[in-house]
Design an enzyme around this catalytic site. Structure first.
Site, PDB file in Angstrom:
ATOM      1  N   ASN A  18     -24.031  21.849  22.260  1.00 28.62           N
ATOM      2  CA  ASN A  18     -23.056  20.766  22.163  1.00 28.62           C
ATOM      3  C   ASN A  18     -23.227  19.914  23.422  1.00 28.62           C
ATOM      4  O   ASN A  18     -22.761  20.284  24.493  1.00 28.62           O
ATOM      5  CB  ASN A  18     -21.632  21.333  22.077  1.00 28.62           C
ATOM      6  CG  ASN A  18     -20.588  20.225  22.076  1.00 28.62           C
ATOM      7  OD1 ASN A  18     -20.924  19.036  22.024  1.00 28.62           O
ATOM      8  ND2 ASN A  18     -19.321  20.607  22.140  1.00 28.62           N
ATOM      9  N   LYS A  24     -21.989  17.078  24.172  1.00 28.29           N
ATOM     10  CA  LYS A  24     -20.813  16.271  24.564  1.00 28.29           C
ATOM     11  C   LYS A  24     -21.264  14.853  24.927  1.00 28.29           C
ATOM     12  O   LYS A  24     -22.292  14.395  24.403  1.00 28.29           O
ATOM     13  CB  LYS A  24     -20.047  16.982  25.687  1.00 28.29           C
ATOM     14  CG  LYS A  24     -19.787  18.463  25.343  1.00 28.29           C
ATOM     15  CD  LYS A  24     -18.831  19.180  26.217  1.00 28.29           C
ATOM     16  CE  LYS A  24     -18.679  20.620  25.743  1.00 28.29           C
ATOM     17  NZ  LYS A  24     -17.720  21.383  26.518  1.00 28.29           N
ATOM     18  N   HIS A  56     -13.322  20.763  18.076  1.00 29.51           N
ATOM     19  CA  HIS A  56     -13.566  21.189  19.448  1.00 29.51           C
ATOM     20  C   HIS A  56     -12.292  20.999  20.270  1.00 29.51           C
ATOM     21  O   HIS A  56     -11.532  20.057  20.049  1.00 29.51           O
ATOM     22  CB  HIS A  56     -14.726  20.382  20.060  1.00 29.51           C
ATOM     23  CG  HIS A  56     -15.198  20.986  21.342  1.00 29.51           C
ATOM     24  ND1 HIS A  56     -14.547  20.762  22.531  1.00 29.51           N
ATOM     25  CD2 HIS A  56     -16.214  21.834  21.611  1.00 29.51           C
ATOM     26  CE1 HIS A  56     -15.172  21.450  23.485  1.00 29.51           C
ATOM     27  NE2 HIS A  56     -16.178  22.106  22.952  1.00 29.51           N
ATOM     28  N   GLU A  95     -11.807  19.812  23.056  1.00 24.78           N
ATOM     29  CA  GLU A  95     -11.699  18.484  23.694  1.00 24.78           C
ATOM     30  C   GLU A  95     -11.178  17.455  22.703  1.00 24.78           C
ATOM     31  O   GLU A  95     -10.459  16.530  23.079  1.00 24.78           O
ATOM     32  CB  GLU A  95     -13.070  18.089  24.274  1.00 24.78           C
ATOM     33  CG  GLU A  95     -13.404  18.918  25.518  1.00 24.78           C
ATOM     34  CD  GLU A  95     -14.870  19.247  25.703  1.00 24.78           C
ATOM     35  OE1 GLU A  95     -15.733  18.559  25.135  1.00 24.78           O
ATOM     36  OE2 GLU A  95     -15.154  20.226  26.425  1.00 24.78           O
ATOM     37  N   GLU A 141     -14.141  29.542  20.678  1.00 23.60           N
ATOM     38  CA  GLU A 141     -14.320  28.992  22.018  1.00 23.60           C
ATOM     39  C   GLU A 141     -12.994  29.065  22.777  1.00 23.60           C
ATOM     40  O   GLU A 141     -12.148  28.166  22.647  1.00 23.60           O
ATOM     41  CB  GLU A 141     -14.763  27.526  21.940  1.00 23.60           C
ATOM     42  CG  GLU A 141     -16.053  27.309  21.194  1.00 23.60           C
ATOM     43  CD  GLU A 141     -16.760  26.041  21.662  1.00 23.60           C
ATOM     44  OE1 GLU A 141     -17.894  26.168  22.153  1.00 23.60           O
ATOM     45  OE2 GLU A 141     -16.182  24.955  21.572  1.00 23.60           O
ATOM     46  N   GLY A 148     -16.488  25.178  30.147  1.00 25.47           N
ATOM     47  CA  GLY A 148     -16.796  24.384  31.336  1.00 25.47           C
ATOM     48  C   GLY A 148     -16.241  24.943  32.634  1.00 25.47           C
ATOM     49  O   GLY A 148     -16.243  24.269  33.659  1.00 25.47           O
ATOM     50  N   SER A 192     -18.989  28.628  28.520  1.00 27.62           N
ATOM     51  CA  SER A 192     -19.732  29.003  29.730  1.00 27.62           C
ATOM     52  C   SER A 192     -20.840  30.023  29.474  1.00 27.62           C
ATOM     53  O   SER A 192     -21.116  30.856  30.341  1.00 27.62           O
ATOM     54  CB  SER A 192     -18.776  29.524  30.815  1.00 27.62           C
ATOM     55  OG  SER A 192     -17.933  28.489  31.255  1.00 27.62           O
TER      56      SER A 192
END
Ligand code: 13P
Length: 250
Positions: free
Chosen positions: A9, A11, A95, A97, A167, A173, A213
């Site tokens: 991914n 991003k 996701h 985000e 996730e 991150g 991560s």
């Protein structure tokens, strides 16, 4: 048998030439790989180039997002049919985000899932709990709720067209990977919920991948868990060597 998957991914990273260089390097390093399905996900403007570059390789191209509607007055949105028309067959939905920064609710995510499946787009559906939920031992109920309000509303699902990406938000991150035991425990729970809702034959064929991560150093132990079928990789997928090391860990 369920598919093994390693998907990057990307991003909002990489311009056109960076995107081309990274894809070519990933193709070169993984052309012999037949142990898993490999995906890359450049940003919208570079998807068509990526599809062309990957067309003669074993690498598939994944969109990071899609609209919940078919067409019309939706400034800035991109529809399923637009993606299909340039050869995209897979999309990431939900996701964290998109949920937190763009306020996408389970309602909207369900619409996205439905429209993708109607258009024969494979869905990578992301679920995951925040750190407060985990600290308060609410992580299982958060995940169950995310499923109840989205994919579990569907009458039927086909594991060929759906991938679940677990996730944990606290691992994305942050460098804080879930331990292999934490990942296994949650993946097993998710698979059990799919057995209860649909059937054993569906849940045993459903790929459930882990994201948060994942690095070359942590991938093997996570992928070794019996209910972990691969990974959705953020930061480490931007480096062809790291991403390839992770692919080789499966
Ligand atoms: P990182 O691997 O950078 O933590 O990102 C994970 C992720 O969000 C994949 O979708």
């Amino acid at each position: 048998m369920r598919r093994k998957i390693v998907a990057g991914n990307w991003k909002m990273n990489n311009n056109q030439s960076e995107s081309n260089i990274l894809i070519n390097s990933i193709i070169e390093k993984n052309s012999e790989n037949s142990s898993c399905n490999i995906y890359v996900s450049p940003s919208f403007p570079f998807l068509k180039d990526a599809v062309l570059t990957c067309s003669k390789s074993n690498i598939k191209v994944l969109s990071q997002n899609v609209s919940h509607l078919t067409n019309g007055a939706l400034t800035g949105d991109v529809s399923c049919t637009m993606l299909k028309s340039i050869g995209i067959n897979s999309v990431i939905i939900g996701h964290s985000e998109r949920r937190t920064i763009f306020g996408e609710s389970n309602d909207v995510l369900l619409k996205k899932i439905k429209i993708c499946l109607e258009n024969n787009l494979e869905v990578f559906f992301c679920i995951g709990e925040e750190i407060e939920a985990r600290n308060n031992n609410k992580h299982f109920s958060v995940i169950e709720n995310q499923l109840n309000e989205t994919v579990f509303i569907l009458e039927k699902i086909d594991p060929k067209n759906l991938v679940i990406a677990y996730e944990p938000v606290w691992a994305i991150g942050t460098g804080l990977t879930a331990s292999p035991e934490q990942a296994q425990e949650m993946h097993k729970f998710i698979r059990q919920k799919f057995t209860e809702k649909f059937s054993e034959s569906i849940s045993s064929n459903l790929s459930i991948i882990y994201g948060g991560s994942v690095k070359p150093s942590s991938a093997k132990n996570i992928f070794n868990q019996s209910d972990v079928d691969g990974g959705l990789i953020g930061g480490a997928s931007l480096n062809a060597n790291d991403f390839s090391d992770i692919i080789n860990s499966i």
